[in-house]
Design an enzyme around this catalytic site. Sequence first.
Site, PDB file in Angstrom:
ATOM      1  CG  ASN A 151      -0.327  -0.393   2.480  1.00 52.41           C
ATOM      2  OD1 ASN A 151       0.184  -1.508   2.595  1.00 52.41           O
ATOM      3  ND2 ASN A 151      -0.327   0.481   3.457  1.00 52.41           N
ATOM      4  CD  GLN A 178      -3.896  -0.072  -1.512  1.00 51.11           C
ATOM      5  OE1 GLN A 178      -4.113   0.380  -2.632  1.00 51.11           O
ATOM      6  NE2 GLN A 178      -4.279   0.563  -0.415  1.00 51.11           N
ATOM      7  CB  SER A 197     -16.685  -1.990  -1.636  1.00 47.62           C
ATOM      8  OG  SER A 197     -17.514  -1.422  -2.578  1.00 47.62           O
ATOM      9  CG  HIS A 198     -12.974   1.998   1.102  1.00 45.24           C
ATOM     10  ND1 HIS A 198     -11.987   2.938   1.247  1.00 45.24           N
ATOM     11  CD2 HIS A 198     -12.645   0.990   1.940  1.00 45.24           C
ATOM     12  CE1 HIS A 198     -11.104   2.525   2.157  1.00 45.24           C
ATOM     13  NE2 HIS A 198     -11.481   1.344   2.589  1.00 45.24           N
ATOM     14  CB  CYS A 320      -3.736   3.287   8.886  1.00 46.93           C
ATOM     15  SG  CYS A 320      -4.402   2.381   7.539  1.00 46.93           S
TER      16      CYS A 320
HETATM   17  N1  PLP Z   1      -4.868  -3.994   3.497  1.00 50.48           N
HETATM   18  C1  PLP Z   1      -4.265  -3.058   2.744  1.00 50.48           C
HETATM   19  C2  PLP Z   1      -3.143  -3.469   1.838  1.00 50.48           C
HETATM   20  C3  PLP Z   1      -4.671  -1.724   2.800  1.00 50.48           C
HETATM   21  O1  PLP Z   1      -4.067  -0.809   2.052  1.00 50.48           O
HETATM   22  C4  PLP Z   1      -5.734  -1.381   3.679  1.00 50.48           C
HETATM   23  C5  PLP Z   1      -6.164   0.031   3.804  1.00 50.48           C
HETATM   24  O2  PLP Z   1      -5.499   0.948   3.428  1.00 50.48           O
HETATM   25  C6  PLP Z   1      -6.336  -2.392   4.443  1.00 50.48           C
HETATM   26  C7  PLP Z   1      -5.875  -3.682   4.317  1.00 50.48           C
HETATM   27  C8  PLP Z   1      -7.437  -2.090   5.413  1.00 50.48           C
HETATM   28  O3  PLP Z   1      -8.546  -1.550   4.777  1.00 50.48           O
HETATM   29  P1  PLP Z   1      -9.712  -0.863   5.642  1.00 50.48           P
HETATM   30  O4  PLP Z   1      -9.053   0.237   6.440  1.00 50.48           O
HETATM   31  O5  PLP Z   1     -10.641  -0.363   4.603  1.00 50.48           O
HETATM   32  O6  PLP Z   1     -10.294  -1.903   6.525  1.00 50.48           O
END
Ligand code: PLP
Length: 374
Positions: A151, A178, A197-198, A320
């Site tokens: 990510n 990703q 989805s988002h 995050c």
């Molecule tokens: N895994 C990866 C590689 C991500 O980039 C993300 C969010 O950026 C997630 C998991 C977690 O997604 P969410 O915060 O929508 O639960």
Amino acid sequence: MIYFDNAATTKPSDNVLNEFVRASNTQYANPGSIHAFGMENRVNIDRIRLNILKTLNLSNKDYEVIFTGGATESNNLAIQGFCLRNAKRFNHIMTSVYEHSSVLNVFKHLETLGFKVDYIKVTPEGVLDLNDLKEHLDGKPVFASFMGANNEIGTTNDYGKIRELIGEDSILHGDLVQAIGKTRIDFTKFDLFNFTSHKIYGLKGCACLIKKKKINISPIVYGGNQEEGLRSGTLDYPSISAFSVAISDLFTNYETEYKKAKEIRDYLVKELGSIDGVALHDFPTCCPYILSLSLTKKKASVVVEALSNKEIFVNSVSACYSKSEVVSYVLKTINRDDIEAKNPIRISIGKYNTLEEAKIFVKEFKEILESIRS
Ligand code: PLP
């Protein structure tokens, strides 16, 4: 406004929003209700499961789709759900050092429960270190979770090679949040994988976990036993229906979008790579949707803020934890020094971006770098 933070979340497409509004207006019944209105949605959701599997070239004889409330939840369900259910046979579990926190923190938790956990290194080029993986295998089956695309830096892993090394008896989970729609993936390499989805022009709060039917997992939340008891909670038909639209649109326009993103990224690499004080993290396996760089002479947070003041939105690390001054652990895993790890900028490209926007970005970025003090 120029939005280059598509790896954090994407703008829902018109098709998605139209489907969500249509289904919310006309098909709002609880799919768990026993009347015809509810049952119709249950049937629709089962049809959507089949469509998703078909789009991913997976047979519904072998695979099943479980809907969840997000990728963090899907990662937890896949990893905790499998490990807690199969602890005796699969006490040896592994992941990589540069996974998303929703994977890494689950492994850390499982470590406290007595699992033998290996954190496999990544190479300086940002892919799983296959030699390190080999060294941690002892001929017995393992549970392994490796991400499809990182990510922060957008590098992609080769699941064919990973599967070859761990063997058919091992269980492979992939966090494909990703990677899906950004790189070609052979989904048959996995026993379990998930996406949300988002990040693909759908809505927040809806995701899935896809797993082989023969693999047993335990639930991590308990309640009304929806999703065969694996994910209790009322199914959100309008969001699920909108998610299925997002998935099919993703694959319908894959080649065109890929080419466009690559053109934008190639332009950014050429222009930004020649700026003094910019270190690009550009590697052969990078997908065209993420470009990571570090500033070596200015503070990245100051530049991100200055761009934001001009309504140009990029991110520092992943969404995050970008509010706090954290060193990018991902950049540390690929041996970048402290200055680079503390000053990353992530430009993430999506289907609504244009080359024209990239040109404006470069111009504004250069001006900001010149105008701020070191
Ligand atoms: N895994 C990866 C590689 C991500 O980039 C993300 C969010 O950026 C997630 C998991 C977690 O997604 P969410 O915060 O929508 O639960």
